[in-house]
Design an enzyme around this catalytic site. Structure first.
Site, PDB file in Angstrom:
ATOM      1  N   GLU A 101       0.880  -1.172   0.000  1.00 37.16           N
ATOM      2  CA  GLU A 101       0.000   0.000   0.000  1.00 37.16           C
ATOM      3  C   GLU A 101       0.906   1.206   0.000  1.00 37.16           C
ATOM      4  O   GLU A 101       1.564   1.511   0.995  1.00 37.16           O
ATOM      5  CB  GLU A 101      -0.930  -0.036   1.220  1.00 37.16           C
ATOM      6  N   CYS A 157      -2.078   8.997   2.787  1.00 37.85           N
ATOM      7  CA  CYS A 157      -1.883   8.536   1.410  1.00 37.85           C
ATOM      8  C   CYS A 157      -3.075   8.855   0.526  1.00 37.85           C
ATOM      9  O   CYS A 157      -2.925   9.042  -0.680  1.00 37.85           O
ATOM     10  CB  CYS A 157      -1.582   7.045   1.398  1.00 37.85           C
TER      11      CYS A 157
END
Length: 505
Positions: free
Chosen positions: A266, A300
């Site tokens: 990720e 993010c």
């Protein structure tokens, strides 16, 4: 007198912490080298405590302990219902320690405590969710093949898994990995981010109190180049789950290939938020501001590129300017603070350098203010980059701070092309009251996750992850337990005398 009291409160709230040790085979222990590194406060840049620096030798001890616990201990062979009692106990203990965890998270990362309180609650739910998910979803399939065969599948834990976690929202993101890894019967070696070790250490205390068998859960603090690389290279580690920066993720994938490990990545993002001229103006504004400036911009999925239709751009920009001036920049321990300091001095300088790049590239820079009494901390004020163009570095590279680039568009096709003209593909947001257009644009944007007329609200059952340079694989929901933390095995059973060729008879 009032001023002195306030100063004493700050000293108390930003006090030093005990040194952090490694946690191996159920015990807190020194590193093999005996070396410690300093853990500075984002708020003051003074040392909070020291952290034992794990290296290859410590990773090897932790992996051996985890491997022994998996192969010889009860964890992987335990009845699911018994294992879930431990998982639920961890969740209960997190709830009991929620205030302490929130404080440690804010102390360590600079995230406002009003936001870390929510993350502590989410962390407990991560364990409860995977307790439910494993008991409901971790089952195989069975198929009859005529009257001769029954074929069925079972899902087995992998063994030792390595988890490498980030410094932004570290406790919530760590538990998001630890919970499914443990719930599915794996044993764990965790390498937390060196910049945020406090809540990982608290998790070790909680797991010790929950009385998990020795070696099931281990922590080796340290740096990526030594501890992290050794974990990735270790032949007894079956899988690596990593959340962090894209370049590091690429290196991990390359290095894990030598031992054919499973990997889940990720990684970074440069997510677009697209506002059409028919959108609910006030709600889109709320979402744009929250989606970038919450969590200090260090997330993010942050909407770091905001695309505004030309018909509403001027009005929306004026509203953004007003919001930026009103965002409460302050002490992360103050419950009214909305924006705190960045994680460390190095990241602070990096984010500031991008603001200078924006000026050089032709952006107009609009910033809020940082109170003088906060200047010792790593504070970057909430920042708007106006007149931005999508091909600028500040619109192509992940800044990971409270910096929003604002870009004008005119047509649907134009904004889709611009949204996709970037190496990342993690998230995206579309604001329009034309629901057909909302679906069209959401399906056309290259990203793993899209929200229509919504801010970044997640259901734990859905997959989380991105495309392109934003990652490989999916976490969350049954995707974690069926696709990553377990391995399917197919068993074929003959229930009749089927034909077998008789070679050589």
């Amino acid at each position: 007198m009032a001023q002195k009291t306030a100063e004493q409160a700050v000293v108390r709230e930003h006090s030093k912490q005990p040194d952090v040790k490694l946690f191996i085979n159920g015990q807190f222990t020194e590193s093999d080298s005996g070396i410690y590194f300093d853990n500075p406060s984002p708020f003051t840049n003074q040392t909070i405590n020291r952290v034992a620096e794990g290296r290859k030798e410590d990773i090897d001890k932790a992996v051996k302990a985890a491997n022994k616990a998996f192969k010889e201990g009860p964890w992987g062979k335990m009845k699911v219902s018994e294992r879930m009692k431990y998982i639920e106990r961890i969740a209960d203990l997190i709830d009991e320690e929620a205030e302490e965890l929130s404080y440690l998270e804010s102390l360590d990362t600079g995230l406002p405590i009003a936001q870390t309180r929510n993350m502590a609650a989410r962390a407990a739910e991560n364990f409860r969710f995977y307790s439910r998910m494993v008991q409901i979803k971790l089952h195989g399939e069975a198929y009859m093949q005529g009257s001769e065969f029954v074929n069925y599948t079972v899902y087995n834990p992998l063994g030792v898994v390595g988890l490498i976690t980030p410094w932004n929202a570290p406790f919530m993101l760590t538990t998001w990995k630890v919970a499914p890894a443990l719930a599915t019967g794996n044993t764990v070696v965790l390498k937390p981010a060196e910049l945020s070790p406090l809540t990982a250490n608290k998790l070790a205390e909680i797991i010790q109190k929950a009385e998990l068998p020795e070696g099931v859960f281990n922590i080796v603090h340290g740096f990526g180049e030594t501890a992290g690389a050794s974990l990735v290279a270790h032949p007894s580690v079956e899988a690596i789950s990593f959340t962090g920066e894209t370049v590091t993720g690429s290196v991990i994938i390359k290095n894990s290939a030598d031992t054919l490990k499973k990997t889940s990545m990720e990684l970074g993002g440069k997510s677009p938020l697209i506002v059409f001229d028919d959108a609910d103006f006030d709600r889109a504004l709320d979402a744009a501001v929250w989606g970038l400036f919450s969590f200090n911009g260090e997330r993010c999925t942050a909407n770091s590129r905001v695309f505004l239709h030309k018909n509403i751009k001027e009005k929306f920009v004026e509203a953004l300017k007003a919001r930026v001036q009103n965002i409460k920049v302050g002490d992360p321990m103050d419950s009214s603070t909305q924006l705190g300091p960045l994680i460390d001095k190095g990241h602070f300088e990096k984010v500031k350098s991008y603001i200078e790049i924006a000026k050089e590239e032709g952006c107009e820079v609009i910033q809020g203010t940082v109170p003088e009494e906060l200047k010792a901390g790593n504070y970057v004020p909430p920042t708007l980059l106006l007149n931005a163009k999508n091909d600028m570095r500040v619109c192509q590279e992940e800044i990971f701070g409270p910096v929003m680039a604002v870009i004008e568009f005119e047509t649907e096709e134009e904004v889709i092309d611009a949204a996709n003209d970037v190496k990342y593909g993690l998230a995206g947001y579309v604001w329009t009251n034309d629901i057909k257009r909302g679906h069209r644009v959401a399906q056309a944007v290259d990203a793993g996750m899209l929200w229509i007329n919504a801010q970044n609200v997640r259901d734990l059952r859905i997959p989380f992850g991105g495309t392109k340079a934003s990652g490989i694989g999916r976490e969350g929901g049954h995707y974690a337990i069926l696709e990553f933390y377990t391995e399917p095995k197919v068993i074929h059973v003959a229930i009749g005398d089927h034909h077998i060729p008789q070679f050589g008879k």
